[in-house]
Scaffold this motif. Structure first.
Motif, PDB file in Angstrom:
ATOM      1  N   GLU A  26       9.499  54.564  67.384  1.00  0.00           N
ATOM      2  CA  GLU A  26       8.737  54.854  68.587  1.00  0.00           C
ATOM      3  C   GLU A  26       9.655  54.625  69.780  1.00  0.00           C
ATOM      4  O   GLU A  26       9.941  53.487  70.135  1.00  0.00           O
ATOM      5  CB  GLU A  26       7.511  53.936  68.670  1.00  0.00           C
ATOM      6  CG  GLU A  26       6.631  54.026  67.443  1.00  0.00           C
ATOM      7  CD  GLU A  26       5.710  52.834  67.268  1.00  0.00           C
ATOM      8  OE1 GLU A  26       4.608  53.066  66.762  1.00  0.00           O
ATOM      9  OE2 GLU A  26       6.082  51.705  67.620  1.00  0.00           O
ATOM     10  N   ILE A  29       9.069  52.247  73.419  1.00  0.00           N
ATOM     11  CA  ILE A  29       7.846  51.484  73.152  1.00  0.00           C
ATOM     12  C   ILE A  29       8.209  50.063  72.742  1.00  0.00           C
ATOM     13  O   ILE A  29       9.110  49.848  71.941  1.00  0.00           O
ATOM     14  CB  ILE A  29       7.024  52.145  72.006  1.00  0.00           C
ATOM     15  CG1 ILE A  29       6.514  53.516  72.424  1.00  0.00           C
ATOM     16  CG2 ILE A  29       5.879  51.245  71.543  1.00  0.00           C
ATOM     17  CD1 ILE A  29       5.457  53.496  73.517  1.00  0.00           C
ATOM     18  N   ASP A  30       7.486  49.106  73.299  1.00  0.00           N
ATOM     19  CA  ASP A  30       7.565  47.707  72.885  1.00  0.00           C
ATOM     20  C   ASP A  30       6.278  47.387  72.138  1.00  0.00           C
ATOM     21  O   ASP A  30       5.229  47.981  72.411  1.00  0.00           O
ATOM     22  CB  ASP A  30       7.695  46.802  74.116  1.00  0.00           C
ATOM     23  CG  ASP A  30       7.928  45.340  73.763  1.00  0.00           C
ATOM     24  OD1 ASP A  30       8.189  45.019  72.586  1.00  0.00           O
ATOM     25  OD2 ASP A  30       7.854  44.500  74.685  1.00  0.00           O
ATOM     26  N   ARG A  31       6.361  46.495  71.189  1.00  0.00           N
ATOM     27  CA  ARG A  31       5.176  45.962  70.510  1.00  0.00           C
ATOM     28  C   ARG A  31       5.269  44.449  70.700  1.00  0.00           C
ATOM     29  O   ARG A  31       5.752  43.720  69.830  1.00  0.00           O
ATOM     30  CB  ARG A  31       5.167  46.351  69.034  1.00  0.00           C
ATOM     31  CG  ARG A  31       4.832  47.830  68.806  1.00  0.00           C
ATOM     32  CD  ARG A  31       4.644  48.123  67.334  1.00  0.00           C
ATOM     33  NE  ARG A  31       4.191  49.471  67.091  1.00  0.00           N
ATOM     34  CZ  ARG A  31       2.916  49.808  66.932  1.00  0.00           C
ATOM     35  NH1 ARG A  31       1.970  48.908  67.019  1.00  0.00           N
ATOM     36  NH2 ARG A  31       2.589  51.062  66.694  1.00  0.00           N
ATOM     37  N   THR A  71      10.693  45.500  66.879  1.00  0.00           N
ATOM     38  CA  THR A  71      11.084  46.034  68.187  1.00  0.00           C
ATOM     39  C   THR A  71      12.543  45.672  68.395  1.00  0.00           C
ATOM     40  O   THR A  71      12.958  44.552  68.107  1.00  0.00           O
ATOM     41  CB  THR A  71      10.236  45.429  69.328  1.00  0.00           C
ATOM     42  OG1 THR A  71       8.890  45.883  69.188  1.00  0.00           O
ATOM     43  CG2 THR A  71      10.759  45.841  70.704  1.00  0.00           C
ATOM     44  N   LYS A  93       0.968  48.903  71.327  1.00  0.00           N
ATOM     45  CA  LYS A  93       2.111  49.525  71.998  1.00  0.00           C
ATOM     46  C   LYS A  93       2.041  49.317  73.509  1.00  0.00           C
ATOM     47  O   LYS A  93       0.966  49.375  74.099  1.00  0.00           O
ATOM     48  CB  LYS A  93       2.121  51.025  71.761  1.00  0.00           C
ATOM     49  CG  LYS A  93       2.287  51.446  70.345  1.00  0.00           C
ATOM     50  CD  LYS A  93       2.253  52.968  70.301  1.00  0.00           C
ATOM     51  CE  LYS A  93       2.149  53.498  68.911  1.00  0.00           C
ATOM     52  NZ  LYS A  93       2.118  54.962  68.905  1.00  0.00           N
ATOM     53  N   SER A 101      10.555  50.690  68.906  1.00  0.00           N
ATOM     54  CA  SER A 101       9.793  49.931  67.911  1.00  0.00           C
ATOM     55  C   SER A 101       9.468  50.801  66.713  1.00  0.00           C
ATOM     56  O   SER A 101       9.693  52.014  66.729  1.00  0.00           O
ATOM     57  CB  SER A 101       8.489  49.421  68.538  1.00  0.00           C
ATOM     58  OG  SER A 101       8.757  48.540  69.596  1.00  0.00           O
TER      59      SER A 101
END
Length: 116
Positions: A26, A29-31, A71, A93, A101
């Motif tokens: 992804e 994107i951070d998780r 991530t 997300k 991520s």
């Protein structure tokens, strides 16, 4: 002649494409949260789009049965080196210009992982 050239080009791309156990990631994107392991990764300067260190993080997660998501933070954002966070849950997300991520692919090898 054109067909042979296209076949050769296709094979070359297949051979030269970095392979990872995870199918996709992804982008941007951070998780956040659920981190259980922080890993400072090797950084190969000049790698295209960070694929080298993103694949390192994917592979670390794929090979760790406790990892449910990961991530990776781009070099220079938190540390001079890229930083990989392995997660013991699948956090939501959040947009992040310096993160990528993903989830491990532990199901049918012919199907990509489901990304929420």
């Amino acid at each position: 002649m054109k067909t042979k050239l296209l076949v050769a080009l296709g094979l070359a791309l297949l051979v030269l494409t970095p392979q990872s156990s995870a199918i996709a990631w992804e982008s941007k994107i951070d998780r956040p949260g659920s981190d259980y392991r922080r890993i400072r990764l090797k950084f190969a300067a000049g790698t295209i789009g960070g694929a080298y260190y993103i694949n390192q993080c994917q592979d670390r997660c794929q090979n760790d049965a406790n990892c449910k998501a990961w991530t990776v933070v781009d070099p220079g954002a938190q540390d001079p080196r890229p930083v990989c966070y392995l997660k013991n849950a699948v956090p939501g997300k959040v947009a992040c210009s310096y993160c990528n991520s993903g989830l491990p692919n532990r199901g049918d090898p012919g199907k990509p992982p489901v990304v929420n």
